[in-house]
Design a protein around this motif. Structure first.
Motif, PDB file in Angstrom:
ATOM      1  N   VAL A  17       0.840  -1.205   0.000  1.00  0.00           N
ATOM      2  CA  VAL A  17       0.000   0.000   0.000  1.00  0.00           C
ATOM      3  C   VAL A  17       0.871   1.250   0.000  1.00  0.00           C
ATOM      4  N   LEU A  18       1.885   1.240   0.832  1.00  0.00           N
ATOM      5  CA  LEU A  18       2.777   2.397   0.918  1.00  0.00           C
ATOM      6  C   LEU A  18       3.455   2.658  -0.417  1.00  0.00           C
ATOM      7  N   LYS A  19       3.860   1.617  -1.111  1.00  0.00           N
ATOM      8  CA  LYS A  19       4.525   1.782  -2.401  1.00  0.00           C
ATOM      9  C   LYS A  19       3.562   2.381  -3.430  1.00  0.00           C
ATOM     10  N   ALA A  20       2.298   1.963  -3.405  1.00  0.00           N
ATOM     11  CA  ALA A  20       1.302   2.532  -4.307  1.00  0.00           C
ATOM     12  C   ALA A  20       1.097   4.017  -4.031  1.00  0.00           C
ATOM     13  N   VAL A  21       0.973   4.367  -2.746  1.00  0.00           N
ATOM     14  CA  VAL A  21       0.745   5.765  -2.366  1.00  0.00           C
ATOM     15  C   VAL A  21       1.959   6.623  -2.712  1.00  0.00           C
ATOM     16  N   GLU A  22       3.147   6.107  -2.459  1.00  0.00           N
ATOM     17  CA  GLU A  22       4.354   6.856  -2.796  1.00  0.00           C
ATOM     18  C   GLU A  22       4.477   7.065  -4.297  1.00  0.00           C
ATOM     19  N   SER A  23       4.100   6.061  -5.092  1.00  0.00           N
ATOM     20  CA  SER A  23       4.110   6.225  -6.547  1.00  0.00           C
ATOM     21  C   SER A  23       3.197   7.367  -6.971  1.00  0.00           C
ATOM     22  N   LEU A  24       2.022   7.401  -6.367  1.00  0.00           N
ATOM     23  CA  LEU A  24       1.061   8.444  -6.702  1.00  0.00           C
ATOM     24  C   LEU A  24       1.608   9.829  -6.382  1.00  0.00           C
ATOM     25  N   PHE A  25       2.128  10.006  -5.173  1.00  0.00           N
ATOM     26  CA  PHE A  25       2.556  11.341  -4.743  1.00  0.00           C
ATOM     27  C   PHE A  25       3.950  11.720  -5.251  1.00  0.00           C
ATOM     28  N   ASN A  26       4.644  10.787  -5.868  1.00  0.00           N
ATOM     29  CA  ASN A  26       5.880  11.143  -6.567  1.00  0.00           C
ATOM     30  C   ASN A  26       5.589  11.822  -7.903  1.00  0.00           C
ATOM     31  N   THR A  27       4.345  11.759  -8.325  1.00  0.00           N
ATOM     32  CA  THR A  27       3.924  12.473  -9.528  1.00  0.00           C
ATOM     33  C   THR A  27       3.922  13.973  -9.238  1.00  0.00           C
ATOM     34  N   PRO A  28       4.546  14.794 -10.083  1.00  0.00           N
ATOM     35  CA  PRO A  28       4.646  16.237  -9.802  1.00  0.00           C
ATOM     36  C   PRO A  28       3.358  16.991 -10.114  1.00  0.00           C
ATOM     37  N   LEU A  29       2.290  16.630  -9.424  1.00  0.00           N
ATOM     38  CA  LEU A  29       1.001  17.304  -9.548  1.00  0.00           C
ATOM     39  C   LEU A  29       0.409  17.460  -8.157  1.00  0.00           C
ATOM     40  N   GLU A  30      -0.530  18.387  -8.039  1.00  0.00           N
ATOM     41  CA  GLU A  30      -1.287  18.487  -6.794  1.00  0.00           C
ATOM     42  C   GLU A  30      -2.350  17.403  -6.796  1.00  0.00           C
ATOM     43  N   ILE A  31      -2.311  16.539  -5.804  1.00  0.00           N
ATOM     44  CA  ILE A  31      -3.167  15.351  -5.792  1.00  0.00           C
ATOM     45  C   ILE A  31      -3.939  15.276  -4.490  1.00  0.00           C
ATOM     46  N   ASN A  32      -5.217  14.933  -4.596  1.00  0.00           N
ATOM     47  CA  ASN A  32      -6.061  14.680  -3.439  1.00  0.00           C
ATOM     48  C   ASN A  32      -6.440  13.202  -3.454  1.00  0.00           C
ATOM     49  N   LEU A  33      -5.952  12.449  -2.466  1.00  0.00           N
ATOM     50  CA  LEU A  33      -6.232  11.021  -2.382  1.00  0.00           C
ATOM     51  C   LEU A  33      -7.266  10.753  -1.298  1.00  0.00           C
ATOM     52  N   ILE A  34      -8.304   9.995  -1.674  1.00  0.00           N
ATOM     53  CA  ILE A  34      -9.318   9.553  -0.729  1.00  0.00           C
ATOM     54  C   ILE A  34      -9.138   8.048  -0.532  1.00  0.00           C
ATOM     55  N   VAL A  35      -8.951   7.633   0.716  1.00  0.00           N
ATOM     56  CA  VAL A  35      -8.751   6.225   1.040  1.00  0.00           C
ATOM     57  C   VAL A  35      -9.973   5.714   1.803  1.00  0.00           C
ATOM     58  N   VAL A  36     -10.548   4.628   1.324  1.00  0.00           N
ATOM     59  CA  VAL A  36     -11.655   3.966   2.006  1.00  0.00           C
ATOM     60  C   VAL A  36     -11.166   2.585   2.435  1.00  0.00           C
ATOM     61  N   ASP A  37     -11.167   2.348   3.734  1.00  0.00           N
ATOM     62  CA  ASP A  37     -10.623   1.106   4.281  1.00  0.00           C
ATOM     63  C   ASP A  37     -11.761   0.187   4.708  1.00  0.00           C
ATOM     64  N   ASN A  38     -11.930  -0.914   3.946  1.00  0.00           N
ATOM     65  CA  ASN A  38     -12.970  -1.904   4.230  1.00  0.00           C
ATOM     66  C   ASN A  38     -12.488  -3.013   5.158  1.00  0.00           C
ATOM     67  N   SER A  39     -11.291  -2.894   5.700  1.00  0.00           N
ATOM     68  CA  SER A  39     -10.683  -3.967   6.488  1.00  0.00           C
ATOM     69  C   SER A  39     -11.420  -4.198   7.816  1.00  0.00           C
ATOM     70  N   PRO A  40     -11.285  -5.392   8.382  1.00  0.00           N
ATOM     71  CA  PRO A  40     -11.929  -5.671   9.678  1.00  0.00           C
ATOM     72  C   PRO A  40     -11.413  -4.791  10.805  1.00  0.00           C
ATOM     73  N   SER A  41     -10.166  -4.325  10.703  1.00  0.00           N
ATOM     74  CA  SER A  41      -9.613  -3.429  11.714  1.00  0.00           C
ATOM     75  C   SER A  41      -8.925  -2.265  11.006  1.00  0.00           C
ATOM     76  N   ALA A  42      -8.581  -1.247  11.775  1.00  0.00           N
ATOM     77  CA  ALA A  42      -8.003  -0.026  11.196  1.00  0.00           C
ATOM     78  C   ALA A  42      -6.478  -0.034  11.244  1.00  0.00           C
ATOM     79  N   LYS A  55      -1.874  15.289   0.998  1.00  0.00           N
ATOM     80  CA  LYS A  55      -3.315  15.538   1.004  1.00  0.00           C
ATOM     81  C   LYS A  55      -4.046  14.206   0.874  1.00  0.00           C
ATOM     82  N   ILE A  56      -4.248  13.558   2.006  1.00  0.00           N
ATOM     83  CA  ILE A  56      -4.885  12.249   2.050  1.00  0.00           C
ATOM     84  C   ILE A  56      -6.015  12.282   3.068  1.00  0.00           C
TER      85      ILE A  56
END
Length: 259
Positions: A17-42, A55-56
């Protein structure tokens, strides 16, 4: 240029997950990420507590699994201003220029509503995730016919995966994978988001098909991502039953094709 993205989690590997998020924010743009966690625990929330400078927005569903499409729809409902929206899987990663080039191509081609790059396994093997309209037999053969018999239907299965195109040119595709879908946001708002009657599997086919009825849905091979692709329905009886139910719903909605 306003780019939003949504990420739906369910018991994922934290480093992935961290690698995916880092890939996204390594893009030189202003990005707003919304994360929805369906997991049994947080537990996965700890990843984002260490990324407070980005901006997450993280939303934990109190142990409820909303499903893939409904989770992304919840994220989309919280986005107010965006020119482009990325549906992102937690098992992908990519280079900083990938999104820049995809958005540049969208800018130059306003008739495109959805674009997807070439997709590789982490070992460099190509994933054939562009598909033609599915048939009942194709879905049955891919899931249930033993591997030693699949050679009898190799040409048909390869045709479904559009392997005849070579995956080396820009083409319009009726079914693109939900692991990485970049939309022109106003077109996505226009046609509607994921069909929430589909808990998981073929929700990406449904959305691509609906977009293709008004705007182009394009495979763009000049940039690429890496995708781990667990193929969960091949390993779990529960997920297999969910995939079968999704197939019946999809064909009932869009039309049955048996062969």
């Amino acid at each position: 240029m306003r780019l939003s993205a949504s990420l739906v989690l369910y018991k994922n590997e934290p480093n992935m997950v961290l690698k995916a998020v880092e890939s996204l924010f390594n893009t030189p743009l202003e990005i707003n990420l919304i994360v929805v966690d369906n997991s049994p625990s947080a537990e996965l929330s700890e990843i984002f507590s260490n990324l407070s400078n980005l901006k997450i927005d993280y939303f934990y569903q109190d142990g409820r699994n909303l499903g893939f499409g409904k989770g992304h729809n919840l994220a989309l409902s919280k986005i107010q201003n965006s020119d482009y929206h990325l549906i992102l899987n937690p098992d992908v990663y990519f280079e900083p220029h990938t999104l820049i080039e995809l958005i540049d191509y969208l800018d130059k081609n306003p008739d495109i509503g959805l674009i997807q790059p070439k997709i590789y396994y982490p070992n460099g093997e190509l994933q054939y995730l562009c598909k033609r309209y599915p048939t009942f037999f194709l879905l049955f053969a891919r899931r249930f016919i033993p591997q030693y018999l699949k050679g009898l239907f190799k040409d048909y299965l390869n045709w479904y995966e559009m392997q005849d195109t070579g995956y080396n040119r820009i083409i319009d595709v009726l079914y693109l994978s939900g692991c990485f879908m970049l939309f022109r946001k106003k077109y996505l708002d226009e046609i509607g988001y994921f069909d929430e009657n589909i808990f998981m599997y073929l929700e990406d086919a449904d959305l691509t098909l609906r977009m293709s009825q008004k705007y182009r849905t394009v495979f763009y091979p000049d940039v690429w991502i890496y995708h781990h692709w667990a193929k969960g329905s091949y390993k779990s009886l529960r997920l297999m039953l969910i995939s079968i139910r999704s197939a019946f719903y999809f064909f009932g909605k869009h039309g049955w094709r048996f062969f």
